[in-house]
Design an enzyme around this catalytic site. Sequence first.
Site, PDB file in Angstrom:
ATOM      1  N   ARG A  89      28.758   4.301  -6.776  1.00 52.85           N
ATOM      2  CA  ARG A  89      28.410   5.175  -7.910  1.00 52.85           C
ATOM      3  C   ARG A  89      27.023   5.780  -7.738  1.00 52.85           C
ATOM      4  O   ARG A  89      26.287   5.967  -8.713  1.00 52.85           O
ATOM      5  CB  ARG A  89      28.491   4.423  -9.240  1.00 52.85           C
ATOM      6  CG  ARG A  89      29.780   3.661  -9.476  1.00 52.85           C
ATOM      7  CD  ARG A  89      31.009   4.498  -9.328  1.00 52.85           C
ATOM      8  NE  ARG A  89      32.227   3.721  -9.500  1.00 52.85           N
ATOM      9  CZ  ARG A  89      33.440   4.199  -9.205  1.00 52.85           C
ATOM     10  NH1 ARG A  89      33.591   5.419  -8.710  1.00 52.85           N
ATOM     11  NH2 ARG A  89      34.501   3.460  -9.385  1.00 52.85           N
ATOM     12  N   ASN A 131      28.924  -5.866  -6.433  1.00 52.25           N
ATOM     13  CA  ASN A 131      30.089  -6.173  -5.591  1.00 52.25           C
ATOM     14  C   ASN A 131      29.562  -6.628  -4.239  1.00 52.25           C
ATOM     15  O   ASN A 131      29.185  -5.838  -3.396  1.00 52.25           O
ATOM     16  CB  ASN A 131      30.988  -4.944  -5.437  1.00 52.25           C
ATOM     17  CG  ASN A 131      31.709  -4.605  -6.729  1.00 52.25           C
ATOM     18  OD1 ASN A 131      32.216  -5.476  -7.419  1.00 52.25           O
ATOM     19  ND2 ASN A 131      31.735  -3.322  -7.063  1.00 52.25           N
ATOM     20  N   GLU A 140      37.201  -7.343 -11.668  1.00 56.08           N
ATOM     21  CA  GLU A 140      37.699  -6.330 -10.738  1.00 56.08           C
ATOM     22  C   GLU A 140      37.859  -6.899  -9.330  1.00 56.08           C
ATOM     23  O   GLU A 140      37.295  -6.383  -8.364  1.00 56.08           O
ATOM     24  CB  GLU A 140      36.778  -5.106 -10.746  1.00 56.08           C
ATOM     25  CG  GLU A 140      36.773  -4.431 -12.110  1.00 56.08           C
ATOM     26  CD  GLU A 140      35.912  -3.179 -12.175  1.00 56.08           C
ATOM     27  OE1 GLU A 140      34.988  -3.053 -11.360  1.00 56.08           O
ATOM     28  OE2 GLU A 140      36.176  -2.341 -13.042  1.00 56.08           O
ATOM     29  N   ARG A 167      41.702  -3.812 -23.614  1.00 54.12           N
ATOM     30  CA  ARG A 167      40.545  -4.085 -22.758  1.00 54.12           C
ATOM     31  C   ARG A 167      39.209  -4.165 -23.486  1.00 54.12           C
ATOM     32  O   ARG A 167      38.404  -5.046 -23.168  1.00 54.12           O
ATOM     33  CB  ARG A 167      40.505  -3.032 -21.651  1.00 54.12           C
ATOM     34  CG  ARG A 167      39.219  -3.045 -20.857  1.00 54.12           C
ATOM     35  CD  ARG A 167      39.296  -2.147 -19.662  1.00 54.12           C
ATOM     36  NE  ARG A 167      37.970  -1.857 -19.147  1.00 54.12           N
ATOM     37  CZ  ARG A 167      37.730  -1.092 -18.085  1.00 54.12           C
ATOM     38  NH1 ARG A 167      38.729  -0.550 -17.424  1.00 54.12           N
ATOM     39  NH2 ARG A 167      36.511  -0.867 -17.668  1.00 54.12           N
ATOM     40  N   LYS A 182      27.516  -4.970 -20.935  1.00 53.17           N
ATOM     41  CA  LYS A 182      27.506  -3.506 -20.958  1.00 53.17           C
ATOM     42  C   LYS A 182      27.348  -3.015 -22.400  1.00 53.17           C
ATOM     43  O   LYS A 182      27.881  -3.619 -23.330  1.00 53.17           O
ATOM     44  CB  LYS A 182      28.802  -2.952 -20.368  1.00 53.17           C
ATOM     45  CG  LYS A 182      28.883  -3.125 -18.861  1.00 53.17           C
ATOM     46  CD  LYS A 182      29.982  -2.267 -18.228  1.00 53.17           C
ATOM     47  CE  LYS A 182      30.032  -2.562 -16.730  1.00 53.17           C
ATOM     48  NZ  LYS A 182      30.843  -1.601 -15.972  1.00 53.17           N
ATOM     49  N   ASP A 205      33.380   1.197 -20.527  1.00 56.84           N
ATOM     50  CA  ASP A 205      32.683   1.210 -19.242  1.00 56.84           C
ATOM     51  C   ASP A 205      31.856   2.482 -19.091  1.00 56.84           C
ATOM     52  O   ASP A 205      32.254   3.380 -18.349  1.00 56.84           O
ATOM     53  CB  ASP A 205      33.701   1.095 -18.104  1.00 56.84           C
ATOM     54  CG  ASP A 205      33.029   0.997 -16.739  1.00 56.84           C
ATOM     55  OD1 ASP A 205      31.860   0.591 -16.689  1.00 56.84           O
ATOM     56  OD2 ASP A 205      33.687   1.327 -15.737  1.00 56.84           O
ATOM     57  N   GLU A 232      23.267  -3.930 -20.607  1.00 58.08           N
ATOM     58  CA  GLU A 232      23.333  -3.133 -19.380  1.00 58.08           C
ATOM     59  C   GLU A 232      23.680  -1.683 -19.699  1.00 58.08           C
ATOM     60  O   GLU A 232      24.702  -1.403 -20.318  1.00 58.08           O
ATOM     61  CB  GLU A 232      24.376  -3.731 -18.430  1.00 58.08           C
ATOM     62  CG  GLU A 232      24.458  -3.038 -17.091  1.00 58.08           C
ATOM     63  CD  GLU A 232      25.475  -3.698 -16.145  1.00 58.08           C
ATOM     64  OE1 GLU A 232      25.310  -4.885 -15.823  1.00 58.08           O
ATOM     65  OE2 GLU A 232      26.435  -3.022 -15.747  1.00 58.08           O
ATOM     66  N   GLU A 280      27.803   7.850 -13.588  1.00 55.08           N
ATOM     67  CA  GLU A 280      29.170   7.677 -13.095  1.00 55.08           C
ATOM     68  C   GLU A 280      30.177   8.531 -13.855  1.00 55.08           C
ATOM     69  O   GLU A 280      30.926   9.291 -13.259  1.00 55.08           O
ATOM     70  CB  GLU A 280      29.550   6.196 -13.184  1.00 55.08           C
ATOM     71  CG  GLU A 280      30.979   5.930 -12.730  1.00 55.08           C
ATOM     72  CD  GLU A 280      31.333   4.453 -12.761  1.00 55.08           C
ATOM     73  OE1 GLU A 280      30.459   3.625 -13.067  1.00 55.08           O
ATOM     74  OE2 GLU A 280      32.501   4.125 -12.470  1.00 55.08           O
ATOM     75  N   GLU A 334      29.700  16.368 -23.586  1.00 50.55           N
ATOM     76  CA  GLU A 334      30.731  15.734 -24.408  1.00 50.55           C
ATOM     77  C   GLU A 334      31.753  16.765 -24.894  1.00 50.55           C
ATOM     78  O   GLU A 334      32.945  16.470 -24.976  1.00 50.55           O
ATOM     79  CB  GLU A 334      30.073  15.034 -25.606  1.00 50.55           C
ATOM     80  CG  GLU A 334      31.048  14.214 -26.434  1.00 50.55           C
ATOM     81  CD  GLU A 334      30.343  13.371 -27.487  1.00 50.55           C
ATOM     82  OE1 GLU A 334      29.198  13.710 -27.854  1.00 50.55           O
ATOM     83  OE2 GLU A 334      30.949  12.370 -27.932  1.00 50.55           O
ATOM     84  N   TRP A 365      44.380  -0.313 -15.518  1.00 48.86           N
ATOM     85  CA  TRP A 365      42.977  -0.566 -15.857  1.00 48.86           C
ATOM     86  C   TRP A 365      42.704  -0.728 -17.348  1.00 48.86           C
ATOM     87  O   TRP A 365      41.544  -0.856 -17.756  1.00 48.86           O
ATOM     88  CB  TRP A 365      42.091   0.537 -15.284  1.00 48.86           C
ATOM     89  CG  TRP A 365      42.201   0.648 -13.797  1.00 48.86           C
ATOM     90  CD1 TRP A 365      43.004   1.503 -13.109  1.00 48.86           C
ATOM     91  CD2 TRP A 365      41.519  -0.146 -12.815  1.00 48.86           C
ATOM     92  NE1 TRP A 365      42.859   1.298 -11.751  1.00 48.86           N
ATOM     93  CE2 TRP A 365      41.955   0.289 -11.547  1.00 48.86           C
ATOM     94  CE3 TRP A 365      40.579  -1.179 -12.896  1.00 48.86           C
ATOM     95  CZ2 TRP A 365      41.489  -0.272 -10.360  1.00 48.86           C
ATOM     96  CZ3 TRP A 365      40.116  -1.734 -11.719  1.00 48.86           C
ATOM     97  CH2 TRP A 365      40.578  -1.282 -10.466  1.00 48.86           C
TER      98      TRP A 365
END
Lengths: 638, 638
Positions: free
Chosen positions: A129, A171, A254, A304, A328, A333, A355, A361, A471, A501
Amino acid sequence: MDKNNQFGYHAWLQPRVIESLPGFTLSGLEGFAYDECKKGIARLTGGKPGNTNIELSISDTLTHEAYTITGSFDGISIAGGGESGLLYGVYGLLARLSQGQTQFDVTEKPATSRRILNHWDNIDGSVERGYSGKSLFFKDGQIAYDPERLHDYARLLASIGINQICINNVNVYFQSAQLITQKLPDVARIADIFRPFGIKLIISVHFESPALLGGLETSDPLDEDVANWWKQATAEVYKHIPDLAGFLIKADSEFRAGPMSLGRTQAEGANVIAKALKPFGGMAYWRCFVYNCMQDWRDTVTDRPKAAYNYFKPLDGDFDDNVMLQIKHGPSDFQVREPNSPLLGAMDNTRQGMELQVTQEYTGQQKDLYALAVQWEEIFEHPVTSTSKTRDLVGNKIEAVVAVANTGSDANWTGHLLAQANLYAFGKMAWDPTLTAAQVTKEWVALTFGTNPQLFDPMVDMILSSRAVYEKYNAPLGIGWMVNINHHYGPSVDGYEYMKWGTYHRADTKAIGVDRTSAGTGLTAQYHPYVRDMYEDKKTCPEEIMLYFHRLPYNYRLKSGQTLIQYIYDTHFEGVDDVKGFIQTWESIKEHMPIDAYTPVRQRLDAQLKNAEEWRDVVNSYFYRKTGIADEKGRKIY
Amino acid sequence: MDKNNQFGYHAWLQPRVIESLPGFTLSGLEGFAYDECKKGIARLTGGKPGNTNIELSISDTLTHEAYTITGSFDGISIAGGGESGLLYGVYGLLARLSQGQTQFDVTEKPATSRRILNHWDNIDGSVERGYSGKSLFFKDGQIAYDPERLHDYARLLASIGINQICINNVNVYFQSAQLITQKLPDVARIADIFRPFGIKLIISVHFESPALLGGLETSDPLDEDVANWWKQATAEVYKHIPDLAGFLIKADSEFRAGPMSLGRTQAEGANVIAKALKPFGGMAYWRCFVYNCMQDWRDTVTDRPKAAYNYFKPLDGDFDDNVMLQIKHGPSDFQVREPNSPLLGAMDNTRQGMELQVTQEYTGQQKDLYALAVQWEEIFEHPVTSTSKTRDLVGNKIEAVVAVANTGSDANWTGHLLAQANLYAFGKMAWDPTLTAAQVTKEWVALTFGTNPQLFDPMVDMILSSRAVYEKYNAPLGIGWMVNINHHYGPSVDGYEYMKWGTYHRADTKAIGVDRTSAGTGLTAQYHPYVRDMYEDKKTCPEEIMLYFHRLPYNYRLKSGQTLIQYIYDTHFEGVDDVKGFIQTWESIKEHMPIDAYTPVRQRLDAQLKNAEEWRDVVNSYFYRKTGIADEKGRKIY
């Protein structure tokens, strides 16, 4: 080209001689802050002789990172609670001088002692990202950097108060896992560069390090050998980097391994690492981005956005006191519009950080202009209870403000020159969440481009409006996710609709949205009753987030009197027109800025216009084709 | 596991002792065919002694690849027109013996002398659109192979009459471009393995090789230095591989360089390479997959299926006589259902080959069962004029039948064991396009599994029905493309809808499809009037391809009486039921096959069922959500 000749390289620390400044002399405590002050004064005065003295000192009455600046051009005093505070005082004075301030009666201290940047840099040199070139730290499987550039980077970060950085991607794969073993001496050298600037390193570690690096048969956190492996490995790390801030861990997330796959709780997983860090004062930053990323899209019960709260809230009190959950800001996300995470502030006996993402992203990938400060101001303004807002938690329940970095090897650090404003705003707002987007944006423009009103006012307006513009041409009313899969740039309305997802708009020919109220998935129940009630009722739910909580027919009337479908059409046409307006604005201020600032931004604005047109046409066509309802204004839809 | 113990490895050359066979002796022309005959007889008889003699000879009255088999168990004669013909005669006899034939009066000659497999193997060892493991030829940037395995592979291919193979991907990058320079000696060693089997190599070359490999400033085909470079490079290639069949070129296609980008025609581009091949008898195979892959989806005038005809038809006569245009069978891209390409047979003065795909890119990726032979039979049956069909052109206007390979490093060559039937069918139908899918499928089952009717009949039926089943649960009535982007497995109805690839269904709430008649994009006009008229009129347009040529409302009544929308629902529910039927069939014949044949296919069928369910639910939900029209039978749609 020599980087020192590049406008973008200097960011908000532009070498710009300000004629109205007197010459300065320095006195008091010598050291790193003193040297930085000297360099900064030279940058702003060109070494002009004079006798306005700046005195640097340490004050016992201030906390370590706090500072005061007092005086005038008759004489200025900077006092810091510690070396970091003094350094921040120096940068604070320089910024104020740069903006034309002449009298000083400043007392500053950060709202929280953890203002953190997370780099998602891979050891191969790529940046997950990342939209600003390659990694500043890694290349081809090795630690590789330009020491001078990293030094300058550290100054940029320190000048806005950032005091911890994680240098590698959450990751973690085998090679980056080795940052805490074989590659440790090299990491220590990076720490040496950042240390004088008051910035401590964090390392992302692999949850299965005991197996992966230690050769153990398991990484089960309750296994004694595993615990010992973490202790020994961590002790070794602290031999090399005694002031390491801690480890960052993405687990059970993930497809990353984690305690759940071993039948252990998140707390058990975090605590085994925390216990190893404890003797050295290190923190285990444990990300809460845990959800089912293999959801069946047919499943309308699983939701989710409820996942983080469901996984972590019941464990309140189970985490060691040097575990900090990294949550987050929203339950999804990093979308353009989300409610705040219900987990923020929801745990009384667990340490928490929030976060954010400075890297864009889902917000334009540093091709499109997007003022994140505007969104962050809303996030801080988001209610937690009837009497408290999220910003009130910062420094209390929220002990860290974290953001995923937007910087890389591009000469101007952030790809889009104006994306520097986002990094600047992050540092400033993490330090002081009561700052508004307008305040930090004005500061950034003044420091970077100066205060000539012919440039200043249009540029500030353009930047501040950019989030609303983006937006407009994106997914409507908080529904999110209508992006191309994987890379997340550009529109694909159904891109994530039939995927695993957990990201669904469930648009049909009559209606769109997911009911997340008590009549639906029940996400609202995770919030404090005050917030719950606000979102529960369409009358009180803010319209800009309406489709996050409510399913609406396309003929639903908004407060403006527009139907939902007409609102979609109108905003998407407006968004494109607004980007055209950006280009006009940019042209109108062209003469007031260096050409190497003008040109690359103009190129990005052209790319943004194409993107906005694509969003407009895809989204409008999608809904026109799906509903058969014509645009009232008869504009072209495909 | 030793590969020789794997059922799948032997494919249609199973070592299976057939008790009813006599013992054989051999006489006549010794050499490679003789040795192959000896091995084959041992495979089928276990070396049983006996005195049925097989005599091998060369006949002057036959063409090089033709053969005759005459006689009975009193004595058999095989005569070949040349070494290849004799070898084909040997394989022909072995296959007939394996199927129980006892009397022989066979004359065989191939419909065309070019029966070609194209490997899309990359030099890193990956295979583009490969679903059977890694490359048989390359690994980690080098030529690397198992010589014994390659020898066995050559036998498999020769046994079905394939006589040319291209070993590397048509998408050529720097390292694979070097196959005609630095890596040439290694390529020559591969040629040595295939040569005795009558199989010649083709190499895919990079159109910009003169610049890329030769260091020239241009690759302009009209530049004299470029022409000379090709001549010298090609001469060097033929020093190493004197019988190379030629070069294969993908140019001006999907971001590959080509003559158009240099202001030259396709013919000029092809001819410069053809002239270099000419002295050595080599062919320039020039792919016609040229279209605008940067189309604006809003553009309804440009129609990708028209591209190949538009680019190439006007150049008829401009190509050198050793250029062979390689034309995909359909105007789109290997979809489940397409009309034939209007370019096939449309050029009187240009040599042509037809390109098929044995690899199942859009047809189940060797996870789902799909009998390509059924589709190929239709392709051969497709009319060219009122009096001729495509199969009539093979050996005349169509001088080559080419297919993209489905083989790789998997032990059973093709991933899905039953996908071996596709490779088998390709070879046989390229040799003789009058063969039906039923004929070649029965042959394959008999050779591979034997003729026990308890297994044979159900398996043949299952394979033959599989194309129809796959089509049921995929995109309806020839509309194509409703696949996940890039990898092309699984459903995404809008996946390619707003993209640059020229692939649109333009479904709205009332209707779906693209009008490609004279009232629409005019694709129909590219066909012979007989075919044009058939597709032009909804009354004569075959229903299974209706949405390729016509835009239809969802309430359009099909001949069955179903509405289009109900047809979509019904077929998608049926498709899943049919796959469940496959599993039942497979279970019912389990006892009649080795466990290492049963198990892996059963696993794939389970995966296919999941895929079919996903297709059913995504496609039905998409159209239900878009139209609001309920399923008449009230089944579950999401």
